[in-house]
Motif scaffolding. Structure first.
Motif, PDB file in Angstrom:
ATOM      1  N   GLY A   1       0.805  -1.213   0.000  1.00 20.60           N
ATOM      2  CA  GLY A   1       0.000   0.000   0.000  1.00 20.60           C
ATOM      3  C   GLY A   1       0.837   1.261   0.000  1.00 20.60           C
ATOM      4  O   GLY A   1       0.418   2.289   0.530  1.00 20.60           O
ATOM      5  N   GLY A   2       2.024   1.184  -0.571  1.00 23.83           N
ATOM      6  CA  GLY A   2       2.897   2.360  -0.665  1.00 23.83           C
ATOM      7  C   GLY A   2       4.283   2.126  -0.123  1.00 23.83           C
ATOM      8  O   GLY A   2       5.238   2.803  -0.520  1.00 23.83           O
ATOM      9  N   GLY A   3       4.455   1.189   0.794  1.00 21.33           N
ATOM     10  CA  GLY A   3       5.764   0.918   1.378  1.00 21.33           C
ATOM     11  C   GLY A   3       5.654   0.663   2.872  1.00 21.33           C
ATOM     12  O   GLY A   3       4.569   0.410   3.406  1.00 21.33           O
ATOM     13  N   PHE A   4       6.791   0.724   3.557  1.00 19.75           N
ATOM     14  CA  PHE A   4       6.827   0.544   5.008  1.00 19.75           C
ATOM     15  C   PHE A   4       6.401   1.822   5.713  1.00 19.75           C
ATOM     16  O   PHE A   4       6.657   2.926   5.240  1.00 19.75           O
ATOM     17  CB  PHE A   4       8.232   0.187   5.478  1.00 19.75           C
ATOM     18  N   THR A   5       5.775   1.657   6.878  1.00 24.41           N
ATOM     19  CA  THR A   5       5.566   2.798   7.764  1.00 24.41           C
ATOM     20  C   THR A   5       6.935   3.194   8.327  1.00 24.41           C
ATOM     21  O   THR A   5       7.660   2.330   8.826  1.00 24.41           O
ATOM     22  CB  THR A   5       4.616   2.439   8.918  1.00 24.41           C
ATOM     23  N   PRO A   6       7.346   4.446   8.244  1.00 24.78           N
ATOM     24  CA  PRO A   6       8.693   4.829   8.682  1.00 24.78           C
ATOM     25  C   PRO A   6       8.883   4.672  10.182  1.00 24.78           C
ATOM     26  O   PRO A   6       7.931   4.652  10.959  1.00 24.78           O
ATOM     27  CB  PRO A   6       8.796   6.294   8.249  1.00 24.78           C
ATOM     28  N   ASN A   7      10.163   4.541  10.564  1.00 17.79           N
ATOM     29  CA  ASN A   7      10.587   4.524  11.971  1.00 17.79           C
ATOM     30  C   ASN A   7      10.025   3.326  12.727  1.00 17.79           C
ATOM     31  O   ASN A   7       9.657   3.434  13.897  1.00 17.79           O
ATOM     32  CB  ASN A   7      10.179   5.825  12.678  1.00 17.79           C
ATOM     33  N   ARG A   8       9.958   2.179  12.044  1.00 15.26           N
ATOM     34  CA  ARG A   8       9.459   0.953  12.668  1.00 15.26           C
ATOM     35  C   ARG A   8      10.450  -0.187  12.429  1.00 15.26           C
ATOM     36  O   ARG A   8      11.369  -0.082  11.621  1.00 15.26           O
ATOM     37  CB  ARG A   8       8.083   0.567  12.120  1.00 15.26           C
TER      38      ARG A   8
ATOM     39  N   PHE B   1      15.698   1.882  19.019  1.00 11.59           N
ATOM     40  CA  PHE B   1      15.470   2.607  17.769  1.00 11.59           C
ATOM     41  C   PHE B   1      14.199   3.446  17.795  1.00 11.59           C
ATOM     42  O   PHE B   1      14.016   4.309  16.942  1.00 11.59           O
ATOM     43  CB  PHE B   1      15.433   1.637  16.594  1.00 11.59           C
ATOM     44  N   ALA B   2      13.310   3.183  18.747  1.00 12.41           N
ATOM     45  CA  ALA B   2      12.094   3.985  18.848  1.00 12.41           C
ATOM     46  C   ALA B   2      12.443   5.435  19.122  1.00 12.41           C
ATOM     47  O   ALA B   2      13.215   5.756  20.029  1.00 12.41           O
ATOM     48  CB  ALA B   2      11.199   3.428  19.955  1.00 12.41           C
ATOM     49  N   GLY B   3      11.900   6.323  18.335  1.00  9.83           N
ATOM     50  CA  GLY B   3      12.169   7.747  18.512  1.00  9.83           C
ATOM     51  C   GLY B   3      13.434   8.229  17.848  1.00  9.83           C
ATOM     52  O   GLY B   3      13.759   9.425  17.936  1.00  9.83           O
ATOM     53  N   ARG B   4      14.200   7.339  17.201  1.00  7.15           N
ATOM     54  CA  ARG B   4      15.439   7.747  16.533  1.00  7.15           C
ATOM     55  C   ARG B   4      15.224   7.992  15.036  1.00  7.15           C
ATOM     56  O   ARG B   4      16.193   8.175  14.303  1.00  7.15           O
ATOM     57  CB  ARG B   4      16.530   6.691  16.734  1.00  7.15           C
ATOM     58  N   HIS B   5      13.966   7.938  14.591  1.00  5.66           N
ATOM     59  CA  HIS B   5      13.650   8.178  13.181  1.00  5.66           C
ATOM     60  C   HIS B   5      14.423   7.220  12.275  1.00  5.66           C
ATOM     61  O   HIS B   5      15.012   7.633  11.283  1.00  5.66           O
ATOM     62  CB  HIS B   5      13.925   9.631  12.800  1.00  5.66           C
ATOM     63  N   THR B   6      14.418   5.944  12.659  1.00  5.43           N
ATOM     64  CA  THR B   6      15.141   4.917  11.915  1.00  5.43           C
ATOM     65  C   THR B   6      14.197   3.777  11.567  1.00  5.43           C
ATOM     66  O   THR B   6      13.475   3.266  12.432  1.00  5.43           O
ATOM     67  CB  THR B   6      16.319   4.358  12.736  1.00  5.43           C
ATOM     68  N   THR B   7      14.201   3.382  10.287  1.00  2.00           N
ATOM     69  CA  THR B   7      13.447   2.218   9.843  1.00  2.00           C
ATOM     70  C   THR B   7      14.424   1.043   9.767  1.00  2.00           C
ATOM     71  O   THR B   7      15.432   1.118   9.063  1.00  2.00           O
ATOM     72  CB  THR B   7      12.803   2.461   8.462  1.00  2.00           C
TER      73      THR B   7
ATOM     74  N   VAL C   1       7.944  -7.150  16.211  1.00  2.00           N
ATOM     75  CA  VAL C   1       8.149  -6.300  15.046  1.00  2.00           C
ATOM     76  C   VAL C   1       6.844  -5.695  14.570  1.00  2.00           C
ATOM     77  O   VAL C   1       5.751  -6.199  14.871  1.00  2.00           O
ATOM     78  CB  VAL C   1       8.824  -7.087  13.898  1.00  2.00           C
ATOM     79  N   HIS C   2       6.952  -4.615  13.797  1.00  2.00           N
ATOM     80  CA  HIS C   2       5.783  -3.929  13.249  1.00  2.00           C
ATOM     81  C   HIS C   2       5.207  -4.668  12.057  1.00  2.00           C
ATOM     82  O   HIS C   2       4.004  -4.601  11.794  1.00  2.00           O
ATOM     83  CB  HIS C   2       6.180  -2.509  12.834  1.00  2.00           C
ATOM     84  N   GLY C   3       6.062  -5.379  11.335  1.00  2.00           N
ATOM     85  CA  GLY C   3       5.615  -6.129  10.165  1.00  2.00           C
ATOM     86  C   GLY C   3       6.569  -7.268   9.871  1.00  2.00           C
ATOM     87  O   GLY C   3       7.753  -7.213  10.210  1.00  2.00           O
ATOM     88  N   ALA C   4       6.052  -8.325   9.238  1.00  2.00           N
ATOM     89  CA  ALA C   4       6.863  -9.492   8.908  1.00  2.00           C
ATOM     90  C   ALA C   4       6.631  -9.876   7.450  1.00  2.00           C
ATOM     91  O   ALA C   4       5.488 -10.030   7.016  1.00  2.00           O
ATOM     92  CB  ALA C   4       6.524 -10.668   9.823  1.00  2.00           C
ATOM     93  N   VAL C   5       7.732 -10.008   6.704  1.00  2.00           N
ATOM     94  CA  VAL C   5       7.694 -10.429   5.304  1.00  2.00           C
ATOM     95  C   VAL C   5       8.355 -11.789   5.224  1.00  2.00           C
ATOM     96  O   VAL C   5       9.511 -11.950   5.617  1.00  2.00           O
ATOM     97  CB  VAL C   5       8.426  -9.417   4.398  1.00  2.00           C
TER      98      VAL C   5
ATOM     99  N   ARG D   1       1.187  -3.916  10.763  1.00  6.14           N
ATOM    100  CA  ARG D   1       0.320  -3.129  11.629  1.00  6.14           C
ATOM    101  C   ARG D   1      -0.036  -1.785  10.999  1.00  6.14           C
ATOM    102  O   ARG D   1       0.836  -1.079  10.505  1.00  6.14           O
ATOM    103  CB  ARG D   1       1.001  -2.880  12.980  1.00  6.14           C
ATOM    104  N   GLY D   2      -1.315  -1.464  11.044  1.00  5.07           N
ATOM    105  CA  GLY D   2      -1.759  -0.122  10.692  1.00  5.07           C
ATOM    106  C   GLY D   2      -1.741   0.232   9.228  1.00  5.07           C
ATOM    107  O   GLY D   2      -1.934   1.399   8.881  1.00  5.07           O
ATOM    108  N   ARG D   3      -1.540  -0.753   8.336  1.00 12.58           N
ATOM    109  CA  ARG D   3      -1.517  -0.458   6.898  1.00 12.58           C
ATOM    110  C   ARG D   3      -2.284  -1.533   6.143  1.00 12.58           C
ATOM    111  O   ARG D   3      -2.159  -2.726   6.453  1.00 12.58           O
ATOM    112  CB  ARG D   3      -0.088  -0.411   6.349  1.00 12.58           C
ATOM    113  N   PRO D   4      -3.067  -1.148   5.155  1.00  6.17           N
ATOM    114  CA  PRO D   4      -3.709  -2.162   4.298  1.00  6.17           C
ATOM    115  C   PRO D   4      -2.679  -2.764   3.361  1.00  6.17           C
ATOM    116  O   PRO D   4      -1.745  -2.090   2.924  1.00  6.17           O
ATOM    117  CB  PRO D   4      -4.754  -1.347   3.529  1.00  6.17           C
TER     118      PRO D   4
END
Length: 501
Positions: free
Chosen positions: A23-30, A162-168, A188-192, A214-217
């Protein structure tokens, strides 16, 4: 083009087709997990993710515990890439660890190596302040941790760091350790997940599935992909319901009055046509006639051949007076011979989509379904995939010609594949014997979109193209292969469409 619901913002993965699925890519900073068997392309995908960051002007870091810098450079060179702009930080065991005197005797390696490894990595992160990090791989951390509890806590600590460090962050892991590392999926926020199929014949087939996001279609299910020079190319699973358009309702003609009469005026846009019959009866020739009619209207056609070579098609078309090569040269027809041992269903569908969406093809021919199904013999649910493809082409207003060869020549015919229920129009071609000759006949058995003739007409293939005769009203039993005259008619009269010799 099918589009899932979009979610913003997003970070491009750099992998062709994967952003579409996500749906566009990864959610950043996750924190994300990429797991698969050795050879499934994890390292290649990780490098593509970082190269996309370099192109966007970001600072990126590749942390490796399993591959050396030289090995990564070799992988990049095989794809024609330069890793300039990617910071590579090696956390490999030091050479002196092979010295027996340097081995740990009082402490377990997990108490020493894990802390040292983590500390060295965090120092590099603090120094560079990257926006993208690839960690290769969790398998090494799992071994150093020793216990499942310690391993889970280590991954959780990385997430919190890494939370809050603006790092994916993309964590690579071996699928063989999934059972021991399943708790990572909850962190993790997502698993591929990557998997490989090994058919009895042909090359390996690779598939990707989004196990969690999480949080993305996203588009669920399995998606085929290939590792080629230039990186991983993904073929998103076709979901016809995502197409928010309907083709124009319009009838197209074959430029042959008798054939159009048999079809009730012609073919309708956005419909599928199944041509059934024995080998050599004229199915491909009749389909080529429709292709030439489309070219005369200035429309593009795409032909996909499973059973014959492009050269054979050109030779046969030339012998029937079809200037097919000229149409190919002028860009109104594309012809592709498909290697059945080296293509996945997803890639084949993607090739059709490229022709329709990028080149404007208005007619697609698949010759034949027998070859297509044999090519996909190791796949499940091929009929469902075909149904989805036909639904997609219908929404795009494309006429689809499906050719299906049947067993036998004259008399009782059969087929291992029954797709007649999928097609909107079914054209049946048959051999029949008359006056010591083997002739061909055709009839329309079904047309969902309108009325059609119920007659049987003779089909003749000549050096000047396809010819369709008048209805064979003076015969009975044509479809059995050995007809007999009824009434005053007899074989060879004017109503067969041929002159008596």
């Amino acid at each position: 083009m099918s589009q899932p619901p979009q979610a913003a913002p997003s970070v491009s993965t750099g992998i062709k087709g994967l952003d579409h699925i996500l749906g566009g890519g990864f959610t950043p900073n996750r924190l994300y997990l990429l797991e698969g068997e050795p050879g499934s392309g994890k390292t290649t995908m990780g490098l593509q993710f970082l190269l996309a960051g370099v192109q966007a002007g970001e600072t990126v870091l590749y942390v490796t515990l399993s591959e050396t810098r030289d090995e990564l450079l070799e992988t990049a060179a095989s794809h024609g890439w330069s890793l300039d702009g990617i910071h590579i930080h090696e956390l490999l065991p030091m050479g002196d660890q092979l010295d027996p005197e340097s081995q740990y005797t009082m402490f377990h390696p997990s108490e020493v190596e894990l802390g040292e490894t983590t500390g060295r990595m965090l120092q590099e992160v603090e120094r560079l302040q990257p926006t993208r990090v690839v960690f290769d791989s969790l398998a090494e951390i799992r071994l150093m941790a020793g216990t499942m509890l310690r391993f889970r806590r280590q991954v959780l600590a990385l997430k919190q760091y890494f939370a809050g460090r603006h790092t994916t962050v993309l964590l690579l892991d071996d699928a063989n350790g999934v059972e021991q590392g399943a708790p990572v999926h909850t962190i993790v926020h997502g698993a591929v997940m990557l998997s490989q199929m090994r058919p009895d014949y042909g090359g390996d087939r690779r598939r990707l599935r989004i196990g969690k996001l999480r949080g993305r279609p996203f588009i669920g299910g399995y998606h085929d992909y290939e590792i080629r020079t230039g990186g991983v190319e993904l073929f998103p699973r076709l979901v016809a319901s995502h197409i928010q358009r309907a083709g124009k309702v319009e009838q197209i003609t074959s430029n042959l009055a008798e054939l159009d009469a048999l079809l009730g005026g012609g073919l309708d846009r956005g419909t599928s046509v199944l041509l059934m019959g024995a080998a050599g009866v004229g199915k491909s020739s009749l389909a080529t006639h429709f292709v030439m009619a489309a070219a005369e209207r200035g429309e593009r056609s795409a032909l996909f051949l499973f059973d014959e070579s492009v050269r054979t098609l050109m030779t046969r078309s030339h012998g029937m007076g079809f200037p097919l090569q000229q149409q190919v040269d002028e860009g109104r027809v594309s012809v592709e011979s498909v290697d059945p041992g080296e293509i996945s269903p997803g890639e084949f569908i993607q090739r059709i989509r490229n022709e329709v969406e990028n080149h404007g093809a208005r007619l697609v021919m698949i010759d034949s379904l027998s070859g297509y199904f044999n090519a996909m013999s190791g796949e499940k649910f091929v009929l469902i995939q075909l149904h989805e493809l036909l639904a997609y082409l219908a929404k795009m207003g494309v006429v689809t010609l499906l050719i299906n060869a049947q067993k036998g020549l004259i008399g009782r015919m059969s087929s291992d594949i029954d797709v007649s229920y999928l097609a909107d129009t079914v054209i049946l071609l048959r051999y029949f014997e008359a006056e010591g000759q083997v002739r061909q006949a055709l009839s329309v058995l079904k047309k969902r979109t309108g009325a059609h003739e119920r007659t049987i007409r003779e089909l003749t293939l000549t050096a000047k193209g396809v010819r369709v005769g008048e209805p064979l009203r003076d015969f009975a039993g044509v479809l059995t292969g050995v007809p007999h005259p009824v009434g005053a008619g007899r074989p060879g009269n004017r109503r067969t469409g041929q002159e008596r010799p």
